[in-house]
Write a protein that holds these residues in place. Sequence first.
Motif: not given
Length: 138
Positions: A103-126
Amino acid sequence: METEQKEMMCKYKKIICKIFGEQIQVIGESSVIGPMGQFQIRFLYEPTKIYVTLDADRGVFTLDLKDEAKDWNTLYRIKKFDNCMTEKCLENAAVILKQVLEENKFPLYKSENDKLYKKQDGTYRRIKDIYAELAGGE
């Protein structure tokens, strides 16, 4: 105990490869079994280049997902399943994993500069409120 764990590692690889067929390949595994029976098997899901790590430890397992940018998530956060270290549980989890990856519709996360970001459909949101995120909200 190590022999049992190596046999289990081999069975787990076979189960996942049987469910995914040629879409997935084993790219690595633990060379040493940990003192509590811990081991890891790493796979690459070819269609979307998602790396999957099966991490077995103390009678349970996790399935962690990572993309080429090293953004991550765990299958259990995407969809709940029984993660007891049995062949039946792994087989059920692998079927769920295959559906989620296809389905490839799941979010991925990253941590950068002590902040968490969620990537959904190629777009990051803090993520400003981790508790709301864990509860499934915004």
